[in-house]
Design a protein around this motif. Sequence first.
Motif, PDB file in Angstrom:
ATOM      1  N   SER A  94      -0.614   9.406   2.984  1.00  0.00           N
ATOM      2  CA  SER A  94      -1.920   9.473   3.931  1.00  0.00           C
ATOM      3  C   SER A  94      -3.001   8.638   2.765  1.00  0.00           C
ATOM      4  O   SER A  94      -3.965   8.296   3.527  1.00  0.00           O
ATOM      5  CB  SER A  94      -2.056  10.813   4.218  1.00  0.00           C
ATOM      6  N   ASP A  95      -2.955   8.812   1.637  1.00  0.00           N
ATOM      7  CA  ASP A  95      -4.130   8.483   0.584  1.00  0.00           C
ATOM      8  C   ASP A  95      -3.679   6.961   0.039  1.00  0.00           C
ATOM      9  O   ASP A  95      -4.669   6.555  -0.851  1.00  0.00           O
ATOM     10  CB  ASP A  95      -4.229   9.380  -0.412  1.00  0.00           C
ATOM     11  N   ALA A  96      -2.890   6.362   0.354  1.00  0.00           N
ATOM     12  CA  ALA A  96      -2.215   5.251  -0.601  1.00  0.00           C
ATOM     13  C   ALA A  96      -2.587   3.997   0.195  1.00  0.00           C
ATOM     14  O   ALA A  96      -2.808   3.624   1.428  1.00  0.00           O
ATOM     15  CB  ALA A  96      -0.748   5.248  -0.745  1.00  0.00           C
ATOM     16  N   GLN A  97      -2.714   2.755  -0.692  1.00  0.00           N
ATOM     17  CA  GLN A  97      -2.778   1.399   0.112  1.00  0.00           C
ATOM     18  C   GLN A  97      -1.077   1.136   0.475  1.00  0.00           C
ATOM     19  O   GLN A  97      -0.391   1.733  -0.076  1.00  0.00           O
ATOM     20  CB  GLN A  97      -3.155   0.560  -0.986  1.00  0.00           C
ATOM     21  N   LYS A  98      -1.046   0.337   1.421  1.00  0.00           N
ATOM     22  CA  LYS A  98       0.379   0.198   2.046  1.00  0.00           C
ATOM     23  C   LYS A  98       0.375  -1.303   1.833  1.00  0.00           C
ATOM     24  O   LYS A  98      -0.268  -2.242   2.353  1.00  0.00           O
ATOM     25  CB  LYS A  98       0.407   0.627   3.591  1.00  0.00           C
ATOM     26  N   LEU A  99       1.804  -1.657   1.478  1.00  0.00           N
ATOM     27  CA  LEU A  99       2.195  -2.985   1.214  1.00  0.00           C
ATOM     28  C   LEU A  99       3.562  -3.245   2.218  1.00  0.00           C
ATOM     29  O   LEU A  99       4.520  -2.488   1.521  1.00  0.00           O
ATOM     30  CB  LEU A  99       2.392  -3.577   0.125  1.00  0.00           C
ATOM     31  N   ASP A 100       3.620  -3.888   3.123  1.00  0.00           N
ATOM     32  CA  ASP A 100       5.088  -4.376   3.766  1.00  0.00           C
ATOM     33  C   ASP A 100       5.553  -5.492   3.097  1.00  0.00           C
ATOM     34  O   ASP A 100       5.165  -6.532   3.148  1.00  0.00           O
ATOM     35  CB  ASP A 100       4.904  -4.383   4.998  1.00  0.00           C
ATOM     36  N   LEU A 101       6.871  -5.320   2.557  1.00  0.00           N
ATOM     37  CA  LEU A 101       7.324  -6.378   1.918  1.00  0.00           C
ATOM     38  C   LEU A 101       9.199  -6.286   2.129  1.00  0.00           C
ATOM     39  O   LEU A 101       9.666  -5.422   1.649  1.00  0.00           O
ATOM     40  CB  LEU A 101       7.083  -6.294   0.367  1.00  0.00           C
ATOM     41  N   GLY A 102       9.565  -7.296   3.145  1.00  0.00           N
ATOM     42  CA  GLY A 102      10.821  -7.152   3.620  1.00  0.00           C
ATOM     43  C   GLY A 102      11.196  -5.751   4.083  1.00  0.00           C
ATOM     44  O   GLY A 102      10.360  -5.227   4.833  1.00  0.00           O
ATOM     45  N   PRO A 103      12.311  -5.130   3.584  1.00  0.00           N
ATOM     46  CA  PRO A 103      12.727  -3.901   4.152  1.00  0.00           C
ATOM     47  C   PRO A 103      12.013  -2.775   3.565  1.00  0.00           C
ATOM     48  O   PRO A 103      12.177  -1.815   4.218  1.00  0.00           O
ATOM     49  CB  PRO A 103      14.180  -3.767   3.711  1.00  0.00           C
ATOM     50  N   ILE A 104      11.136  -3.157   2.407  1.00  0.00           N
ATOM     51  CA  ILE A 104      10.579  -1.958   1.819  1.00  0.00           C
ATOM     52  C   ILE A 104       9.089  -1.872   2.011  1.00  0.00           C
ATOM     53  O   ILE A 104       8.372  -3.100   2.085  1.00  0.00           O
ATOM     54  CB  ILE A 104      10.692  -2.097   0.120  1.00  0.00           C
ATOM     55  N   THR A 105       8.416  -0.866   2.423  1.00  0.00           N
ATOM     56  CA  THR A 105       6.985  -0.568   2.310  1.00  0.00           C
ATOM     57  C   THR A 105       6.687   0.193   1.170  1.00  0.00           C
ATOM     58  O   THR A 105       7.154   1.394   1.015  1.00  0.00           O
ATOM     59  CB  THR A 105       6.537   0.161   3.759  1.00  0.00           C
ATOM     60  N   TYR A 106       5.877  -0.549   0.291  1.00  0.00           N
ATOM     61  CA  TYR A 106       5.127   0.182  -0.905  1.00  0.00           C
ATOM     62  C   TYR A 106       3.836   0.726  -0.662  1.00  0.00           C
ATOM     63  O   TYR A 106       3.027   0.426   0.247  1.00  0.00           O
ATOM     64  CB  TYR A 106       4.919  -0.985  -2.069  1.00  0.00           C
ATOM     65  N   TYR A 107       3.731   2.091  -1.148  1.00  0.00           N
ATOM     66  CA  TYR A 107       2.422   2.651  -1.130  1.00  0.00           C
ATOM     67  C   TYR A 107       1.956   3.003  -2.804  1.00  0.00           C
ATOM     68  O   TYR A 107       2.959   3.301  -3.566  1.00  0.00           O
ATOM     69  CB  TYR A 107       2.692   4.035  -0.395  1.00  0.00           C
ATOM     70  N   TRP A 108       0.583   2.709  -2.740  1.00  0.00           N
ATOM     71  CA  TRP A 108       0.163   2.986  -4.043  1.00  0.00           C
ATOM     72  C   TRP A 108      -1.321   3.531  -4.046  1.00  0.00           C
ATOM     73  O   TRP A 108      -2.106   3.016  -3.105  1.00  0.00           O
ATOM     74  CB  TRP A 108       0.001   1.549  -4.864  1.00  0.00           C
ATOM     75  N   THR A 109      -1.693   4.488  -4.907  1.00  0.00           N
ATOM     76  CA  THR A 109      -3.068   5.098  -4.459  1.00  0.00           C
ATOM     77  C   THR A 109      -3.998   4.580  -5.659  1.00  0.00           C
ATOM     78  O   THR A 109      -5.069   4.861  -5.903  1.00  0.00           O
ATOM     79  CB  THR A 109      -2.758   6.575  -4.989  1.00  0.00           C
ATOM     80  N   GLY A 110      -3.578   3.379  -6.459  1.00  0.00           N
ATOM     81  CA  GLY A 110      -4.600   2.832  -7.256  1.00  0.00           C
ATOM     82  C   GLY A 110      -4.736   3.287  -8.709  1.00  0.00           C
ATOM     83  O   GLY A 110      -4.588   4.719  -9.000  1.00  0.00           O
ATOM     84  N   VAL A 111      -5.381   2.649  -9.738  1.00  0.00           N
ATOM     85  CA  VAL A 111      -5.519   3.200 -11.002  1.00  0.00           C
ATOM     86  C   VAL A 111      -6.457   4.339 -10.910  1.00  0.00           C
ATOM     87  O   VAL A 111      -7.567   4.137 -10.203  1.00  0.00           O
ATOM     88  CB  VAL A 111      -5.784   2.103 -12.050  1.00  0.00           C
ATOM     89  N   GLY A 112      -6.302   5.403 -11.870  1.00  0.00           N
ATOM     90  CA  GLY A 112      -7.152   6.533 -11.718  1.00  0.00           C
ATOM     91  C   GLY A 112      -6.657   7.635 -10.963  1.00  0.00           C
ATOM     92  O   GLY A 112      -7.409   8.873 -10.930  1.00  0.00           O
TER      93      GLY A 112
END
Length: 299
Positions: free
Chosen positions: A167-185
């Motif tokens: 819910s709080d993360a940036q979303k990146l779709d890459l092939g079969p995988i979706t990555y979620y990252w909440t950023g430095v800090g």
Amino acid sequence: MKTAITAIAVILLVTTTASSAYADVPGWVKNNAGWWADGVISESEFLTGISFLISDGIISVPATAVSSETADNVPAWVKNNAGWWADGTISDGEFVNGIQHLIQFGLLSVSVHSEQQMVSDEPKNIDSKLSALESELEQCSEITKAYKRLDCEKPLKQAIQIHEYKSDAQKLDLGPITYYWTGVGSEGNEFEITATGQPLLSIRMLAENTSSEIAALNCTSPQICAYDVWDGSKAFKYSGMDFTSGQIVLNPGDAREFNILFGPNIGYGGTEFEYDSSKDYVFRISEDFGSASIPLNIE
């Protein structure tokens, strides 16, 4: 077949009042909830009956924010809650949580008295999925055997953690995988320079397999790893990571967090992480199924 309105009309001959400031539901309303859960009465009949009971003050519902978002259908978990409440499996408060959800998303319209004012000046964005998971988790507490209770709680706690992360993360779709990252800090994503002058960068991401096939993330050694940091001219290899045997294998629908640390050179083709405030750093993904560069914005 009885209808909600007929049943309510008969039951209203009994003088019943609601006095609790939080949630007070007369026990006989359980008949209606049970009939709806069993399919004896329709959804519209149940909602009409509940709306009448709330408006007339027979059911007391806490002040409820009306969301600007609306829903088209009553979620299955609300109907399940009605059946469980009718059977005595869950409490009045848990049943009322479902009623509040219907009000919040415009599925249940009520006119309330002055002592039961709706809060609508600043609508809250209610997360129905999170509410459903938390409701299921609360029901686990009623299991008396400890090992069964833990078995019930563990997957739900993990699902809540993953849902909140997403819910709080940036979303990146890459092939079969979706990555979620909440950023430095954010938690697990930190940058610091130690007393000895060694920069340390921690990266924590969530990877979810959104495909119908088994997929794997790959990082067997600093030199042979699909993940590194790039400063525009130099690639930095990890100092530590939590890949098991060089891979994270994800079944369809699975999600898992992974951690990578950049800092001292540990050998095996590694590098020492260096920081230059004049450079822009990115976290690179170079899997067989796709590649991407994520700006780190470290300072």
